[in-house]
Design an enzyme around this catalytic site. Structure first.
Site, PDB file in Angstrom:
ATOM      1  N   ARG A  95      -3.473  -8.952 -10.293  1.00 19.15           N
ATOM      2  CA  ARG A  95      -3.489  -7.641 -10.027  1.00 19.15           C
ATOM      3  C   ARG A  95      -4.574  -6.986 -11.089  1.00 19.15           C
ATOM      4  O   ARG A  95      -5.274  -6.096 -10.571  1.00 19.15           O
ATOM      5  CB  ARG A  95      -2.105  -6.956 -10.076  1.00 19.15           C
ATOM      6  CG  ARG A  95      -1.674  -6.883 -11.448  1.00 19.15           C
ATOM      7  CD  ARG A  95      -0.306  -6.173 -11.662  1.00 19.15           C
ATOM      8  NE  ARG A  95       0.337  -6.380 -12.941  1.00 19.15           N
ATOM      9  CZ  ARG A  95       0.865  -5.680 -13.671  1.00 19.15           C
ATOM     10  NH1 ARG A  95       0.801  -4.443 -13.447  1.00 19.15           N
ATOM     11  NH2 ARG A  95       1.518  -5.906 -14.959  1.00 19.15           N
ATOM     12  N   GLU A 145       2.811   5.567   1.863  1.00 19.70           N
ATOM     13  CA  GLU A 145       2.000   4.641   2.113  1.00 19.70           C
ATOM     14  C   GLU A 145       1.361   4.659   3.764  1.00 19.70           C
ATOM     15  O   GLU A 145       0.302   4.139   3.923  1.00 19.70           O
ATOM     16  CB  GLU A 145       2.608   3.245   1.957  1.00 19.70           C
ATOM     17  CG  GLU A 145       2.970   2.884   0.319  1.00 19.70           C
ATOM     18  CD  GLU A 145       4.170   3.878  -0.197  1.00 19.70           C
ATOM     19  OE1 GLU A 145       4.413   3.846  -1.121  1.00 19.70           O
ATOM     20  OE2 GLU A 145       4.886   4.290   0.993  1.00 19.70           O
ATOM     21  N   PHE A 148       5.157  -2.364   0.154  1.00 21.21           N
ATOM     22  CA  PHE A 148       4.933  -1.050   0.968  1.00 21.21           C
ATOM     23  C   PHE A 148       3.497  -1.114   2.034  1.00 21.21           C
ATOM     24  O   PHE A 148       3.649  -0.599   2.813  1.00 21.21           O
ATOM     25  CB  PHE A 148       4.869  -0.018  -0.130  1.00 21.21           C
ATOM     26  CG  PHE A 148       5.756   0.112  -1.153  1.00 21.21           C
ATOM     27  CD1 PHE A 148       7.031  -0.182  -0.780  1.00 21.21           C
ATOM     28  CD2 PHE A 148       5.615   0.296  -2.399  1.00 21.21           C
ATOM     29  CE1 PHE A 148       8.271  -0.099  -1.669  1.00 21.21           C
ATOM     30  CE2 PHE A 148       6.662   0.257  -3.373  1.00 21.21           C
ATOM     31  CZ  PHE A 148       7.948  -0.016  -3.223  1.00 21.21           C
ATOM     32  N   HIS A 152       1.775  -7.228  -6.550  1.00 24.44           N
ATOM     33  CA  HIS A 152       3.245  -7.334  -6.759  1.00 24.44           C
ATOM     34  C   HIS A 152       3.939  -8.002  -5.805  1.00 24.44           C
ATOM     35  O   HIS A 152       4.979  -7.755  -5.360  1.00 24.44           O
ATOM     36  CB  HIS A 152       3.995  -6.094  -7.314  1.00 24.44           C
ATOM     37  CG  HIS A 152       3.708  -5.364  -8.452  1.00 24.44           C
ATOM     38  ND1 HIS A 152       2.261  -4.946  -8.562  1.00 24.44           N
ATOM     39  CD2 HIS A 152       4.190  -5.151  -9.533  1.00 24.44           C
ATOM     40  CE1 HIS A 152       2.153  -4.407 -10.016  1.00 24.44           C
ATOM     41  NE2 HIS A 152       3.400  -4.662 -10.533  1.00 24.44           N
TER      42      HIS A 152
END
Length: 312
Positions: A10, A58, A83, A109
């Protein structure tokens, strides 16, 4: 012996976005109130006018990204995998996939290494979901080098791309002069003749560790890094399967519909081969330290070694 450098993919995503933004003024970063966690805050600090925080909405973010892509921008829509692939699936399918918009989704994540956030945030189903969308490219990089390369490749690629990044720091294994990233092309990291190990994401490093242990037992394992799950490198998979006669897939994802499923589809059609799928076995994750969860769910190098030894 010095310790292996570890970086979370990330973080690699955030750093690559910044580099990309400096080169191309049509790069837009979107986030859903998670810029610190997804690392797009790095881009936001340098280019605040090209960063849009869509809030905890989202689905709306995916619609905004689709709209921006139609104006010639290249939007990178960023949020947790749960999400991006889960909550916003309908918008990704209908607003991005169906019109084949040039949107890049940075899903961070992913998998059980989200750790203490628990089962609701540990998305082990995203690869399966995203690869069912027609025309969607799905990439799961193994380390910092590959993650950065994937971001740049996604920018150059015309069409929707889903990129899967992790929270936890992972070993850098592709820091070599001859490393080359190409969408849709797997990489043979280790030649072997007794069994083919096909891995993606954090499991690549763990499978290389397992291969070393297998070698000590006289088992010669071939290790292939499949960073692009769709389109998958069928030719490489088939050639290796025909050579070794046994295939193992390893992923930080459900064994249903992810890398294991994709490889099984290829083998069933082109080279029927005995296969072992290593991954999350049709269960939800749980809250706990990432490293301990990896061991509990049998994804660490030692567990992979033991499973493959028994299989071979």
């Amino acid at each position: 012996m010095s310790e292996v450098k570890k970086i979370a993919t990330r973080a690699s995503y955030g750093n690559a976005l910044l580099e990309l933004g400096k080169l191309h003024d049509n790069v837009i970063a979107l986030d859903a109130d998670l810029a610190g966690a997804t690392q797009t805050a790095i881009f936001m600090k340098e280019f605040p006018e090209r960063h849009i925080d869509c809030g905890i909405a989202e689905g709306n973010m995916m619609g905004v990204a689709a709209g921006l892509s139609l104006t010639g921008k290249v939007p990178f829509a960023s949020t947790f995998a749960m999400f991006a692939a889960g909550r916003a699936f309908e918008q990704v399918r209908n607003s991005i996939g169906y019109p084949h918009c040039n949107v890049k989704i940075g899903a961070t994540h992913a998998g059980i290494t989200v750790g203490e956030d628990g089962a609701t945030h540990q998305c082990n189903e995203d690869i399966a979901l995203m690869r069912t969308i027609p025309g969607m490219t799905v990439i799961c990089p193994a380390d910092d080098v590959e993650a950065r390369a994937a971001v740049f490749a996604a920018y150059e690629f015309e069409g929707p791309v889903y990129m899967r990044f992790g929270r936890a720091a992972v070993p850098v294994i592709n820091d070599t002069p001859d490393y080359k990233f190409e969408i849709g092309k797997g990489v043979t990291l280790r030649e072997g003749k007794d069994v083919t190990i096909i891995a993606t994401g954090i499991m690549v490093a763990n499978c290389l560790e397992a291969a070393e242990k297998l070698a000590a037992d006289g088992i010669d394992a071939e290790v292939i890094n499949i960073h692009t799950i769709k389109p998958i490198d069928a030719d490489l998979i088939v050639a290796s399967a025909k050579k070794t006669g046994k295939v193992v897939t390893a992923e930080e994802h459900s064994v249903i519909g992810g890398l294991g499923g994709a490889v099984a589809e290829v083998l069933a059609e082109k080279a029927p081969t005995k296969q072992l799928r290593i991954g999350i076995n049709d269960v939800f994750g749980e809250s706990g330290p990432a490293g301990e969860l990896v061991k509990k769910y049998g994804l660490d190098g030692e567990s992979v070694y033991e499973k493959i030894k028994a299989f071979v």
